[in-house]
Motif scaffolding. Structure first.
Motif, mmCIF file in Angstrom:
data_model
loop_
_atom_site.group_PDB
_atom_site.id
_atom_site.type_symbol
_atom_site.label_atom_id
_atom_site.label_comp_id
_atom_site.label_asym_id
_atom_site.label_seq_id
_atom_site.Cartn_x
_atom_site.Cartn_y
_atom_site.Cartn_z
ATOM 1 N N UNK A 35 -14.572 21.987 5.464
ATOM 2 C CA UNK A 35 -14.919 21.211 6.422
ATOM 3 C C UNK A 35 -15.701 19.863 6.821
ATOM 4 N N UNK A 36 -14.955 19.417 5.558
ATOM 5 C CA UNK A 36 -15.793 17.894 5.369
ATOM 6 C C UNK A 36 -14.583 16.997 6.511
ATOM 7 N N UNK A 37 -15.346 15.606 6.975
ATOM 8 C CA UNK A 37 -13.820 14.858 7.785
ATOM 9 C C UNK A 37 -13.963 13.885 7.064
ATOM 10 N N UNK A 38 -12.875 12.477 7.350
ATOM 11 C CA UNK A 38 -12.729 11.389 6.965
ATOM 12 C C UNK A 38 -11.938 11.507 7.497
ATOM 13 N N UNK A 39 -11.876 9.909 8.196
ATOM 14 C CA UNK A 39 -11.506 8.627 9.338
ATOM 15 C C UNK A 39 -10.654 8.075 7.787
ATOM 16 N N UNK A 40 -9.432 8.252 8.230
ATOM 17 C CA UNK A 40 -8.381 7.742 7.489
ATOM 18 C C UNK A 40 -7.603 6.803 7.941
ATOM 19 N N UNK A 41 -7.876 5.615 8.226
ATOM 20 C CA UNK A 41 -7.454 4.300 8.565
ATOM 21 C C UNK A 41 -5.800 4.499 8.054
ATOM 22 N N UNK A 42 -5.023 3.385 8.480
ATOM 23 C CA UNK A 42 -3.128 3.607 8.638
ATOM 24 C C UNK A 42 -3.387 2.588 7.513
ATOM 25 N N UNK A 43 -2.661 2.543 5.751
ATOM 26 C CA UNK A 43 -2.523 2.020 5.016
ATOM 27 C C UNK A 43 -2.810 0.475 5.227
ATOM 28 N N UNK A 44 -3.279 -0.205 4.399
ATOM 29 C CA UNK A 44 -2.781 -1.906 4.696
ATOM 30 C C UNK A 44 -1.384 -1.964 3.695
ATOM 31 N N UNK A 45 -0.257 -2.806 4.195
ATOM 32 C CA UNK A 45 0.990 -2.503 3.647
ATOM 33 C C UNK A 45 1.290 -3.662 2.566
ATOM 34 N N UNK A 46 1.587 -4.003 1.277
ATOM 35 C CA UNK A 46 1.209 -5.371 0.910
ATOM 36 C C UNK A 46 2.780 -5.657 0.010
ATOM 37 N N UNK A 47 4.428 -5.967 -0.226
ATOM 38 C CA UNK A 47 4.531 -6.351 -1.086
ATOM 39 C C UNK A 47 4.050 -6.609 -2.771
ATOM 40 N N UNK A 48 4.647 -6.175 -3.942
ATOM 41 C CA UNK A 48 4.217 -5.447 -4.461
ATOM 42 C C UNK A 48 4.019 -6.789 -5.761
ATOM 43 N N UNK A 49 4.684 -8.086 -5.479
ATOM 44 C CA UNK A 49 5.075 -9.531 -5.982
ATOM 45 C C UNK A 49 2.994 -10.112 -5.018
ATOM 46 N N UNK A 50 3.224 -9.853 -3.943
ATOM 47 C CA UNK A 50 2.261 -10.651 -3.450
ATOM 48 C C UNK A 50 0.552 -9.970 -3.468
ATOM 49 N N UNK A 51 0.883 -8.404 -3.731
ATOM 50 C CA UNK A 51 -0.494 -7.480 -3.676
ATOM 51 C C UNK A 51 -1.175 -8.045 -5.262
ATOM 52 N N UNK A 52 -0.263 -8.328 -6.152
ATOM 53 C CA UNK A 52 -0.521 -9.298 -7.229
ATOM 54 C C UNK A 52 -1.926 -10.386 -7.449
ATOM 55 N N UNK A 53 -1.721 -10.611 -5.907
ATOM 56 C CA UNK A 53 -2.593 -12.264 -5.868
ATOM 57 C C UNK A 53 -3.849 -12.080 -5.070
ATOM 58 N N UNK A 54 -5.120 -12.590 -5.755
ATOM 59 C CA UNK A 54 -6.335 -11.951 -5.063
ATOM 60 C C UNK A 54 -6.487 -12.376 -3.458
ATOM 61 N N UNK A 55 -6.259 -13.669 -3.510
ATOM 62 C CA UNK A 55 -6.166 -13.781 -1.942
ATOM 63 C C UNK A 55 -5.144 -12.616 -0.503
ATOM 64 N N UNK A 56 -4.553 -11.788 -1.104
ATOM 65 C CA UNK A 56 -3.980 -11.300 -0.824
ATOM 66 C C UNK A 56 -5.017 -10.329 0.088
ATOM 67 N N UNK A 57 -5.171 -9.798 -1.401
ATOM 68 C CA UNK A 57 -5.802 -8.368 -1.012
ATOM 69 C C UNK A 57 -7.375 -8.754 -0.810
ATOM 70 N N UNK A 58 -8.030 -9.908 -0.746
ATOM 71 C CA UNK A 58 -9.565 -9.272 0.263
ATOM 72 C C UNK A 58 -9.401 -10.413 1.871
#
Length: 61
Positions: A35-58
């Motif tokens: 019976x639970x509900x959660x708002x599931x937002x569209x994922x933020x898509x980041x290529x693997x090489x950029x995902x390792x950079x902190x400023x991109x994730x922030x």
């Protein structure tokens, strides 16, 4: 003002993961707490090489 229910925001690498994760979360949330509900937002898509950079994730929305 905060929502009366949890909001799930995620970060993924590619298009396939984006679709798969949304489907998984929509099925998983009610299974964990019936019976639970959660708002599931569209994922933020980041290529693997950029995902390792902190400023991109922030800067994820």
């Amino acid at each position: 003002m905060s929502a009366p229910y949890p909001v799930i925001a995620s970060i993924v690498e590619g298009h396939g993961e984006e679709r798969a994760l949304q489907g998984l979360l929509h099925r998983l949330v009610p299974h964990l707490v019936p019976g639970a509900y959660a708002e599931i937002q569209r994922p933020f898509r980041v290529p693997r090489d950029r995902m390792l950079r902190r400023d991109v994730l922030e800067s994820a929305p």
